[in-house]
Structures are given as structure tokens and as C-alpha cells.
Scaffold this motif. Sequence first.
Motif, PDB file in Angstrom:
ATOM      1  N   ARG A   1      40.696  42.594  27.475  1.00 25.72           N
ATOM      2  CA  ARG A   1      41.686  42.453  26.409  1.00 25.72           C
ATOM      3  C   ARG A   1      40.974  42.274  25.080  1.00 25.72           C
ATOM      4  O   ARG A   1      39.803  41.888  25.020  1.00 25.72           O
ATOM      5  N   ILE A   2      41.695  42.573  23.997  1.00 22.41           N
ATOM      6  CA  ILE A   2      41.150  42.377  22.664  1.00 22.41           C
ATOM      7  C   ILE A   2      41.376  40.924  22.296  1.00 22.41           C
ATOM      8  O   ILE A   2      42.520  40.472  22.174  1.00 22.41           O
ATOM      9  N   ASP A   3      40.292  40.177  22.143  1.00 17.97           N
ATOM     10  CA  ASP A   3      40.369  38.730  21.931  1.00 17.97           C
ATOM     11  C   ASP A   3      40.470  38.437  20.438  1.00 17.97           C
ATOM     12  O   ASP A   3      39.503  38.565  19.688  1.00 17.97           O
ATOM     13  N   ASN A   4      41.642  38.036  20.017  1.00 20.83           N
ATOM     14  CA  ASN A   4      41.918  37.802  18.603  1.00 20.83           C
ATOM     15  C   ASN A   4      40.996  36.735  18.006  1.00 20.83           C
ATOM     16  O   ASN A   4      40.294  36.964  17.013  1.00 20.83           O
ATOM     17  N   ASP A   5      40.969  35.546  18.620  1.00 18.01           N
ATOM     18  CA  ASP A   5      40.289  34.410  18.001  1.00 18.01           C
ATOM     19  C   ASP A   5      38.768  34.556  18.021  1.00 18.01           C
ATOM     20  O   ASP A   5      38.089  34.071  17.103  1.00 18.01           O
ATOM     21  N   GLN A   6      38.242  35.222  19.044  1.00 10.00           N
ATOM     22  CA  GLN A   6      36.794  35.443  19.083  1.00 10.00           C
ATOM     23  C   GLN A   6      36.360  36.521  18.088  1.00 10.00           C
ATOM     24  O   GLN A   6      35.175  36.611  17.733  1.00 10.00           O
ATOM     25  N   THR A   7      37.310  37.330  17.647  1.00  8.24           N
ATOM     26  CA  THR A   7      37.004  38.370  16.656  1.00  8.24           C
ATOM     27  C   THR A   7      36.867  37.785  15.258  1.00  8.24           C
ATOM     28  O   THR A   7      36.065  38.276  14.448  1.00  8.24           O
ATOM     29  N   LEU A   8      37.611  36.729  14.958  1.00  6.92           N
ATOM     30  CA  LEU A   8      37.690  36.219  13.578  1.00  6.92           C
ATOM     31  C   LEU A   8      36.332  35.845  12.981  1.00  6.92           C
ATOM     32  O   LEU A   8      36.045  36.236  11.839  1.00  6.92           O
ATOM     33  N   PRO A   9      35.466  35.103  13.663  1.00  9.42           N
ATOM     34  CA  PRO A   9      34.173  34.795  13.045  1.00  9.42           C
ATOM     35  C   PRO A   9      33.314  36.034  12.818  1.00  9.42           C
ATOM     36  O   PRO A   9      32.515  36.082  11.871  1.00  9.42           O
ATOM     37  N   LEU A  10      33.475  37.048  13.659  1.00 10.62           N
ATOM     38  CA  LEU A  10      32.693  38.280  13.491  1.00 10.62           C
ATOM     39  C   LEU A  10      33.108  39.022  12.223  1.00 10.62           C
ATOM     40  O   LEU A  10      32.257  39.494  11.453  1.00 10.62           O
ATOM     41  N   ILE A  11      34.425  39.101  11.981  1.00 10.10           N
ATOM     42  CA  ILE A  11      34.865  39.824  10.784  1.00 10.10           C
ATOM     43  C   ILE A  11      34.645  38.979   9.526  1.00 10.10           C
ATOM     44  O   ILE A  11      34.444  39.523   8.436  1.00 10.10           O
ATOM     45  N   GLY A  12      34.649  37.648   9.674  1.00  8.75           N
ATOM     46  CA  GLY A  12      34.312  36.794   8.539  1.00  8.75           C
ATOM     47  C   GLY A  12      32.881  37.021   8.090  1.00  8.75           C
ATOM     48  O   GLY A  12      32.583  37.161   6.896  1.00  8.75           O
ATOM     49  N   ALA A  13      31.957  37.093   9.050  1.00  9.20           N
ATOM     50  CA  ALA A  13      30.552  37.359   8.728  1.00  9.20           C
ATOM     51  C   ALA A  13      30.385  38.756   8.138  1.00  9.20           C
ATOM     52  O   ALA A  13      29.582  38.968   7.213  1.00  9.20           O
ATOM     53  N   MET A  14      31.135  39.722   8.651  1.00 10.84           N
ATOM     54  CA  MET A  14      31.086  41.081   8.122  1.00 10.84           C
ATOM     55  C   MET A  14      31.535  41.108   6.665  1.00 10.84           C
ATOM     56  O   MET A  14      30.918  41.756   5.807  1.00 10.84           O
ATOM     57  N   ALA A  15      32.614  40.400   6.362  1.00 12.15           N
ATOM     58  CA  ALA A  15      33.135  40.353   4.998  1.00 12.15           C
ATOM     59  C   ALA A  15      32.128  39.745   4.032  1.00 12.15           C
ATOM     60  O   ALA A  15      31.941  40.232   2.904  1.00 12.15           O
ATOM     61  N   VAL A  16      31.459  38.684   4.455  1.00 13.16           N
ATOM     62  CA  VAL A  16      30.448  38.043   3.596  1.00 13.16           C
ATOM     63  C   VAL A  16      29.292  39.000   3.336  1.00 13.16           C
ATOM     64  O   VAL A  16      28.805  39.125   2.199  1.00 13.16           O
TER      65      VAL A  16
END
Length: 328
Positions: free
Chosen positions: A136-151
Motif C-alpha cells: 500500500r502507499i503509506d501516507n505518513d511514511q511519505t511525508l518526511p521524504l517529501i519534506g526533505a525533497m522540498a528543502v
Amino acid sequence: MLSRPRRNRQSSAIRALVRERELTPGHLVQPIFLLPDPHARLPVVSLPGTFRLGIEEVVQEVAGCLALGIRSFIMFPAVPEQHKDKTGSYATSPDNFYLHAATRLKTEFPEICLISDVALDPYSTDGHDGLVLNGRIDNDQTLPLIGAMAVAQARAGFDVIGPSEMMDGRVASIRRALDAEGFTDTAIMSYTAKYASAFYGPFRDALDSAPRQLEGVPTDKKTYQMDPANRREALREAALDAAEGADYLMVKPAINYLDIIRELHDAHTLPIAAYHVSGECAMLLAAAERGWLDYRRAASEALLSIRRAGASVIISYFAKDFAGWYHE
């Protein structure tokens, strides 16, 4: 007959006086597909007139667009397979050609607005926008990854961060990550109402970013992108994104969702962006190639309809052509 609306249509000068919406190159955003080879120029077969470009070609493209009055660009990376992994780690790598290209563009053209794309699918071996765990696509585990990507993207020079992965809570997560690193002036253009549409095909061809065939994992993005049947859900998504700190609210696709653009325009004071997506453009181009439509008139009318619906920002593969016609 006391009232004759035709009186206000009798000449181009009169029509200009009463025109309710104006569309200029300043409203448009030119998409860019970036390849790691600096001198690459490869056509996107399913979207005639669009190319995947290396940074040297991109520099020329941006210069040409600026001469036509287009000052805003959204850039997407076509990441080679050897750089992809489960967590999309190349997105934050110091060697990422996408980040280096952003720095180059902002150094050579500091006046442009450069918009990023935040999602795992260009970098992930799974081809999904979020992290795939246990089928499944894990919403909450994705958030820190996209936060680091944005920075990483803000640090590279992007002016606006474009989270397109449709995870819940993404805007707040990215806003916190940006602010914690001192990027308080970096804006967020949230893909607020991104629908699970049939019109993304040429885009996925350009980036090779379609979901992969994995046992037990959906081969579509319907568990996180919106159902095309839903209107009220878009209002809910917009309210959440606005409360979490979005600076723009985006609707994608545009032409089939003009009602959603209008709904968000009427409900919010934030600028509304619309993505005139690859399939919408390819469909019109195919009809024009067969002689069924006049390309210039049909493309201009399509863009104007998006503007009339309430979009302040229009991302379109027709941007450069329209800008040329506008100056004529």
C-alpha cells in the motif's frame, strides 16, 4: 429593440473595451522535461512539439520564452533507472542533475519564477507518488521524504515548491520543513484537486513515471488521486491546503474540470492555478494535425476558457505558442 448586446461587438476596439478576461503570457507557465545529458533534445512522441531537454537546451528554451514574455517555468526530471530506489533517495542527492539545473537557471535568469515538482514517482522504482510499504502507499511514511525533497529544492533555488503526490498533510509537513531550514519565503503551489485522470499519458511517457506492475500494489493512483466524479471533495481538499499554508491551489487537469476551478476561485482568496495537462493538449494537437481544428484558434480558446473559469496561473504545453501569437 431597446437592448442589443451586439452593439458591444461591432469592432475589435469595442470588444477590447468590454472584454471580461484578459489572457497574457504573464499568466502562463511553460513546462520543462529535464534529462541528465546536458545537450539532449528528444521529442515526446505522444505530445508533438514537446521535447525532453538537457540543461544546455533548457537555457536556450528559457531565453526564448523570456523574449516572448513567459517568465514562469515548472520543471520535471526524467530520472535514469540506475538512480531509482524504493525511497527515492536520489531526490535529495548532492549529485541530482535536477537540483544542479535549478541552480544554473536561477543563476543565469534570476528574474524567472521556477516551480518544482515534489513526488516520489520520478525517483521511485515503484512508480508511485508515495512510499509503497506492505502493498500500500503509506501516507505518513511519505511525508518526511517529501519534506526533505522540498528543502533540497528550495536550497537549489526553486522559488515555488509543487507537491503533486496528494498525500494528506503534505502542505503542513513541507511548510514546517521549509521554515525550519530558513526558507520562509519559498512558496507552495499545492496540487489541491489532482484527479485520477485518463489525460496524463504523454506526461508519463516523457518521464517514464507510470506505476510499475507489483504484486498486490495498485497499478493506478486512485487510492490517493481524486475521483473524477467528485466536486465537494475538491472544496474539502482546498480548505485543508489553505489552512496548512498553501500559497496557491491547483486543479489538474484543467479543461475537464473548469467547474472545479470556478468552485475554488469562488471559495478562496488564494490564487488558483490550473494544469492544462499533456493529454488535453495532445488531443487538440491530433485534431489540428488532421485538419479538423484550427490549432491557433482552438488552443487560444482552450487557454482563455481556463482563465475565464478563474485560474490566475495556467500551466500549459501551449504556453510558448500562445505567447508568440499574442505578440503578433
